[in-house]
Design an enzyme around this catalytic site. Structure first.
Site, PDB file in Angstrom:
ATOM      1  N   LYS A  29      -8.549  -0.891  -5.097  1.00  0.00           N
ATOM      2  CA  LYS A  29      -7.911  -0.440  -6.340  1.00  0.00           C
ATOM      3  C   LYS A  29      -8.918  -0.375  -7.494  1.00  0.00           C
ATOM      4  CE  LYS A  29      -3.761   0.217  -4.707  1.00  0.00           C
ATOM      5  NZ  LYS A  29      -3.261   1.588  -4.510  1.00  0.00           N
ATOM      6  N   TYR A  73      -7.704  -5.288  -1.011  1.00  0.00           N
ATOM      7  CA  TYR A  73      -6.836  -4.460  -1.868  1.00  0.00           C
ATOM      8  C   TYR A  73      -7.417  -4.351  -3.288  1.00  0.00           C
ATOM      9  CZ  TYR A  73      -2.280  -2.926  -3.794  1.00  0.00           C
ATOM     10  OH  TYR A  73      -1.251  -2.241  -4.406  1.00  0.00           O
TER      11      TYR A  73
HETATM   12  P1  NAP Z   1       5.706   1.390   0.083  1.00  0.00           P
HETATM   13  O1  NAP Z   1       7.104   1.288  -0.428  1.00  0.00           O
HETATM   14  O2  NAP Z   1       5.236   0.478   1.157  1.00  0.00           O
HETATM   15  O3  NAP Z   1       5.457   2.929   0.521  1.00  0.00           O
HETATM   16  C1  NAP Z   1       4.213   3.300   1.030  1.00  0.00           C
HETATM   17  C2  NAP Z   1       4.153   4.795   1.181  1.00  0.00           C
HETATM   18  O4  NAP Z   1       2.825   5.157   1.631  1.00  0.00           O
HETATM   19  C3  NAP Z   1       5.115   5.330   2.225  1.00  0.00           C
HETATM   20  O5  NAP Z   1       5.535   6.612   1.827  1.00  0.00           O
HETATM   21  C4  NAP Z   1       4.231   5.426   3.480  1.00  0.00           C
HETATM   22  O6  NAP Z   1       4.707   6.380   4.438  1.00  0.00           O
HETATM   23  C5  NAP Z   1       2.917   5.867   2.860  1.00  0.00           C
HETATM   24  N1  NAP Z   1       1.733   5.575   3.663  1.00  0.00           N
HETATM   25  C6  NAP Z   1       1.246   4.380   4.058  1.00  0.00           C
HETATM   26  N2  NAP Z   1       0.130   4.514   4.776  1.00  0.00           N
HETATM   27  C7  NAP Z   1      -0.112   5.860   4.853  1.00  0.00           C
HETATM   28  C8  NAP Z   1      -1.094   6.652   5.499  1.00  0.00           C
HETATM   29  N3  NAP Z   1      -2.106   6.105   6.195  1.00  0.00           N
HETATM   30  N4  NAP Z   1      -1.007   8.003   5.378  1.00  0.00           N
HETATM   31  C9  NAP Z   1      -0.003   8.574   4.670  1.00  0.00           C
HETATM   32  N5  NAP Z   1       0.955   7.880   4.048  1.00  0.00           N
HETATM   33  C10 NAP Z   1       0.907   6.529   4.139  1.00  0.00           C
HETATM   34  O7  NAP Z   1       4.646   1.185  -1.112  1.00  0.00           O
HETATM   35  P2  NAP Z   1       4.854   1.232  -2.703  1.00  0.00           P
HETATM   36  O8  NAP Z   1       5.161  -0.132  -3.169  1.00  0.00           O
HETATM   37  O9  NAP Z   1       5.720   2.365  -3.084  1.00  0.00           O
HETATM   38  O10 NAP Z   1       3.346   1.526  -3.159  1.00  0.00           O
HETATM   39  C11 NAP Z   1       2.881   2.830  -3.473  1.00  0.00           C
HETATM   40  C12 NAP Z   1       1.509   2.722  -4.118  1.00  0.00           C
HETATM   41  O11 NAP Z   1       1.593   1.905  -5.289  1.00  0.00           O
HETATM   42  C13 NAP Z   1       0.439   2.071  -3.220  1.00  0.00           C
HETATM   43  O12 NAP Z   1      -0.801   2.691  -3.449  1.00  0.00           O
HETATM   44  C14 NAP Z   1       0.413   0.643  -3.720  1.00  0.00           C
HETATM   45  O13 NAP Z   1      -0.816   0.037  -3.462  1.00  0.00           O
HETATM   46  C15 NAP Z   1       0.633   0.867  -5.206  1.00  0.00           C
HETATM   47  N6  NAP Z   1       1.116  -0.328  -5.900  1.00  0.00           N
HETATM   48  C16 NAP Z   1       2.317  -0.888  -5.567  1.00  0.00           C
HETATM   49  C17 NAP Z   1       2.734  -2.025  -6.249  1.00  0.00           C
HETATM   50  C18 NAP Z   1       4.066  -2.694  -5.959  1.00  0.00           C
HETATM   51  O14 NAP Z   1       4.335  -3.765  -6.553  1.00  0.00           O
HETATM   52  N7  NAP Z   1       4.915  -2.153  -5.127  1.00  0.00           N
HETATM   53  C19 NAP Z   1       1.922  -2.591  -7.252  1.00  0.00           C
HETATM   54  C20 NAP Z   1       0.710  -1.988  -7.543  1.00  0.00           C
HETATM   55  C21 NAP Z   1       0.313  -0.857  -6.874  1.00  0.00           C
HETATM   56  P3  NAP Z   1       5.844   5.996   5.552  1.00  0.00           P
HETATM   57  O15 NAP Z   1       7.153   5.931   4.804  1.00  0.00           O
HETATM   58  O16 NAP Z   1       5.793   7.113   6.524  1.00  0.00           O
HETATM   59  O17 NAP Z   1       5.456   4.669   6.121  1.00  0.00           O
END
Ligand code: NAP
Length: 243
Positions: free
Chosen positions: A159, A155
């Site tokens: 990133k 990861y």
């Molecule tokens: P999340 O709640 O797990 O949601 C993930 C989203 O990505 C969902 O809409 C999912 O679709 C979609 N997705 C996953 N794999 C995919 C694929 N192969 N093709 C198309 N869509 C896909 O994640 P989140 O926490 O909102 O994170 C969003 C972004 O922010 C990510 O890039 C993550 O790395 C980054 N981020 C998050 C955090 C955190 O603390 N949450 C921190 C730093 C960075 P489905 O609903 O259909 O499964």
């Protein structure tokens, strides 16, 4: 509203941070296309919420780590919506493991979904933006890509790659009036972080709380719509975790 008829594409827009970005951009007057992997119920709900804000909306199911699928979906979106003004490369997953135990599948799934996806999606979208001679791209990085995180070699690599991609693309596309920036979230309350030990994590965060998806969305909207003289930057939205 200043941006009526402009179109935003948010990958991974069915849930969490991507959903909040989609709604924030809709509030700013963008028509919004969200992409998702499989959670149709969540995707349809987000589309309904965007429409309730008075904007056009659609959900496109495709795997961002599949080049052909991404290209076909982007062609479909341009056909239906006419243009793409904002791209938020947000879709992402985690497959955490200590490096010594990390399986090939875990490494490849994260690099493909979190980094190669940005290439597969941005490639066709940037061609559209170049023709339009305008556009804004916001890439979802992470504090893990800035300072590294044990148990997240895959990861953190993806990133950090996203950050390098952002800076190189910003230099290449500036002359075409396309800005490229990144957001590096800290710990944000979504499905991705729901199994983490919140109390321990909060101790390390100067602002003493997890972030909300809306905290990221406001920054994404700022970079996409308002920050007309900002490009190539990585904005940390992490409660002070990385200072
Ligand atoms: P999340 O709640 O797990 O949601 C993930 C989203 O990505 C969902 O809409 C999912 O679709 C979609 N997705 C996953 N794999 C995919 C694929 N192969 N093709 C198309 N869509 C896909 O994640 P989140 O926490 O909102 O994170 C969003 C972004 O922010 C990510 O890039 C993550 O790395 C980054 N981020 C998050 C955090 C955190 O603390 N949450 C921190 C730093 C960075 P489905 O609903 O259909 O499964």
């Amino acid at each position: 509203m200043t941006d009526v008829n402009k179109v935003a594409l948010v990958t991974g827009g069915s849930r969490g941070i991507g959903k909040a970005c989609a709604l924030e951009l809709a509030k700013a007057g963008y028509d919004v296309v969200i992409n998702y992997a499989g959670n149709e119920e969540a995707a349809n709900k987000t589309v309904d919420e965007i429409k309730a804000l008075g904007q056009k909306a659609a959900a496109k199911k495709f795997d961002v780590s599949n080049k052909e699928a991404a290209e076909a979906a982007i062609a479909e979106i341009v056909n239906e919506f006419g243009r793409i003004d904002v791209l938020v490369n947000n879709a992402g997953i985690t497959r955490d493991n200590l490096f010594m135990r990390m399986k090939d599948e875990e490494w490849l799934a994260v690099i493909n979904t979190n980094l190669n996806s940005a290439y597969f999606v941005t490639n066709p979208v940037s061609k559209i933006m170049i023709k339009q001679r305008s556009g804004a791209i916001v890439n979802m990085a992470s504090v893990s890509g800035v300072y590294g995180n044990a148990g997240q070699a895959n990861y953190s690599a993806a990133k950090a790659g996203m950050i390098g991609f952002t800076k190189a693309l910003a230099k290449e596309l500036a002359s075409r009036n396309i800005r490229v920036n990144a957001v590096a979230p800290g710990f944000i309350q979504t499905d991705m972080t729901k199994d983490l030990p919140v109390d321990k994590i909060v101790e390390r965060i100067p602002l003493k709380t997890l972030g909300q998806p809306e905290d990221i969305a406001k920054t994404v909207k700022f970079l996409a719509a308002d920050a007309t003289y900002i490009t190539g930057q990585v904005i940390g939205v992490d409660g002070g975790l990385v200072i």
